[in-house]
Design a protein around this motif. Structure first.
Motif, PDB file in Angstrom:
ATOM      1  N   THR A 161       1.020  -1.159  -0.019  1.00  0.00           N
ATOM      2  CA  THR A 161       0.021   0.018  -0.138  1.00  0.00           C
ATOM      3  C   THR A 161       0.911   1.274  -0.199  1.00  0.00           C
ATOM      4  N   SER A 168      -2.759  -0.162  -5.006  1.00  0.00           N
ATOM      5  CA  SER A 168      -2.727  -0.188  -3.898  1.00  0.00           C
ATOM      6  C   SER A 168      -3.582   1.010  -3.117  1.00  0.00           C
ATOM      7  N   SER A 171      -6.825  -0.522  -2.579  1.00  0.00           N
ATOM      8  CA  SER A 171      -6.902  -1.298  -1.315  1.00  0.00           C
ATOM      9  C   SER A 171      -6.608  -0.482   0.010  1.00  0.00           C
ATOM     10  N   LEU A 172      -5.884   0.665   0.082  1.00  0.00           N
ATOM     11  CA  LEU A 172      -5.916   1.289   1.091  1.00  0.00           C
ATOM     12  C   LEU A 172      -7.498   2.131   1.481  1.00  0.00           C
ATOM     13  N   TYR A 290      -2.504   6.691  -7.964  1.00  0.00           N
ATOM     14  CA  TYR A 290      -4.010   6.539  -7.449  1.00  0.00           C
ATOM     15  C   TYR A 290      -4.624   7.890  -7.786  1.00  0.00           C
TER      16      TYR A 290
END
Length: 557
Positions: A161, A168, A171-172, A290
């Motif tokens: 992450t 990631s 996922s975070l 991201y």
């Protein structure tokens, strides 16, 4: 105190140092400690060696990784992202992959070593569970092992992450939702981790500290304690010829076992290096930086956490509304309560089994899974439940590839979680009983020789070779002792052990036969023939089989 006399072949200076060294006696006992020779014990060593690879590769990566969320413009070698605004963490990951010499190789070695580390822990725990190695006096090491597994999962999650790529980051975001679902403390815990609302500007740095400092430090301490306890306690071994609860049959730590361990360390390092150099993993440049407005399709976490994704997908959307307008989200049950219950039961299983069976004795001989059908069946229940959750975590990919309705996949997973574990229990239990019965049939009737004889009434029967003494009816009187029972005629007899030597023999067949003949007669003759000290932990009167340094022959299944 009397002065120690120098042993033949050692110098006066060596004797003086040994006489004044406090640790000499402890070191001598440690180097002479006997370790059983069985491949399954190497799983625990793979954990240690993969952790060493993790530490070394991680130290190299820390020199180049910038765990910061400040925005920078990427100006590296990867043309498709050149000029894009990214975080410093993602920029440094790209620099490692394309501009640092050997950076991509070390990144991938680190990732593969992490996967191997967790996989080896899981396999080691399964071996300990199914063979009963967690029984008294090893309950503490079992709890430490479960703690190592939990910390390894957390370290893996924090590791992938901190890169701040699209995968990631997604996922975070899920981690943030899980934390927020915890009643009472969820909001405060989420605020403490992110420093405010998601995603903030501090979370990458905080996760990085957890990943490279706090969790590895605890892992290193637990591994050291685990190994010290194992050295202090008598090593477990599988039942077999000459093996009792009071001895250990195998090879000494130095030089034989140490040589094997060193070779295995090189093999583990070579495997991680080969995977890192030849098999691509986590290509962050393909995911991109991201962006909360974007999410990739067909993305799942690593295999060791995908069961939580599956549990979250299968659990019904049952929000609990409490008085005062307070709501417990449905996500709380499959992602917080379920893993908490599972890992708690796993850690407390030795206590639970001891209470249910009343077995409070110390055990140093392992059990074959077939001899403990209840425990083996419970283990298969857990494995079946885990497999269903893993498949559910990849349900969208399976539905797309096989053209199945996603709603149907969810209901298949829900039904499978309820139906498959009981089926696994019953099936495993019956298989264990069948294997037990087969062992006892061989002990009673002997091994089939393949020789067919016609009876006076015309019936054809196969002749059997008894494994030991028989009664007046021709039935064997040997009792089952927990060791593998030979099933074929070439597994029994007086065949000599293998002759030592790798490229060329270093001993003659006549010497091997003479040594084995002396060993069957007693330790005095064996010592006289071999001229070396027996390497066994137990006394011959306790069942320990003395040997002259040769490798004890494992009973073959």
């Amino acid at each position: 105190m009397a002065r120690r006399v120098a042993a033949p072949g050692t110098g006066e200076a060596d004797a003086e140092i040994d006489d004044r060294s406090v640790a000499s006696n402890w070191l001598r006992r440690t180097l002479n400690k006997v370790y059983p020779d069985h491949w399954s014990f190497l799983l625990g060593e793979i954990v240690v060696y993969s952790f060493i690879v993790l530490l070394l590769s991680g130290i190299y990566l820390t020199f180049f990784f910038d765990a910061s969320m400040r925005e920078v413009t990427y100006e590296g070698s990867y043309a498709p992202l050149r000029g894009v605004e990214v975080s410093a963490a993602y920029d440094s990951a790209l620099q490692l992959s394309f501009d640092v010499r050997g950076g991509l190789f070390v990144r991938q070695v680190h990732h593969w070593a992490a996967l191997l580390f967790i996989a080896a822990i899981v396999l080691h725990l399964l071996r300990v569970f199914f063979t009963g190695a967690f029984r008294r006096p090893r309950e503490t090491n079992w709890i430490i092992g479960v703690g190592l597994l939990v910390l390894a999962l957390l370290d893996g999650v924090t590791g992938y992450t901190v890169l701040d790529d699209l995968l990631s980051g997604s996922s975070l975001r899920i981690i943030s939702a899980i934390i927020l679902s915890i009643p009472l403390i969820g909001t405060w815990a989420n605020f403490a981790l992110f420093g405010g609302e998601f995603a903030g500007e501090l979370v990458i740095g905080r996760l990085y500290v957890l990943h490279v400092l706090l969790i590895p430090g605890i892992l290193l301490a637990l591994i050291a304690v685990h190994l010290l306890i194992r050295i202090k306690q008598e090593h477990t071994q599988f039942p077999g010829s000459g093996r009792t609860e009071h001895n250990v049959v195998g090879t000494r730590l130095f030089p034989t076992h140490a040589g094997k361990a060193t070779g295995l360390c090189f093999v583990v390092s070579a495997v991680c290096a080969a995977l890192g150099g030849l098999v691509q993993i986590n290509p962050v440049w393909l995911w991109g930086p991201y962006d909360p407005a974007h999410v990739s399709a067909a993305t799942q976490p690593d295999w060791y956490t995908v069961f939580l994704e599956g549990a979250n997908r299968l659990f019904p959307a049952w929000d609990i509304d409490l008085p005062g307008g307070y709501t417990i989200p449905a996500m709380f049950w499959p992602t917080v309560v379920l893993p908490g219950v599972l890992f708690t039961l796993l850690a407390l299983y030795p206590v639970i089994e001891r209470r249910l069976t009343g077995d409070t004795a110390s055990h140093h001989l392992l059990q074959r899974p077939r001899d403990v059908p209840v425990r083996t069946s419970l283990g298969m229940v857990a494995i079946a439940f885990y497999v269903v959750l893993v498949l559910a975590g990849a349900g969208d990919v399976i539905a797309d590839e096989f053209d199945i309705s996603l709603n149907a996949m969810i209901w298949i997973g829900r039904i499978g979680c309820i139906v498959l574990p009981p089926i696994a229990y019953v099936t495993t239990y019956r298989i264990c009983l069948g294997l037990q019965q087969h062992d006892r049939e061989v002990l009673e009737h002997g091994i089939g020789t393949g020789v067919i004889r016609r009876r006076p009434d015309g019936a054809l029967i196969e002749l059997h070779q008894p494994l030991g003494p028989v009664d007046v009816h021709g039935h064997g009187v040997l009792q089952y002792g927990g060791a593998p029972v030979p099933k074929k005629t070439n597994h029994v007899g007086a065949a000599r052990r293998a002759i030592r030597g790798f490229f060329a023999p270093i001993e003659t067949a006549a010497r091997v036969e003479l040594e084995q003949h002396a060993e069957r007669r007693g330790p005095a003759e064996a010592h006289a023939v071999g001229g070396r000290e027996p390497t066994t932990c137990g006394r011959p009167s306790e069942g320990g089989r003395p040997s002259d340094g040769g490798r004890p022959q494992e009973p073959r299944d």
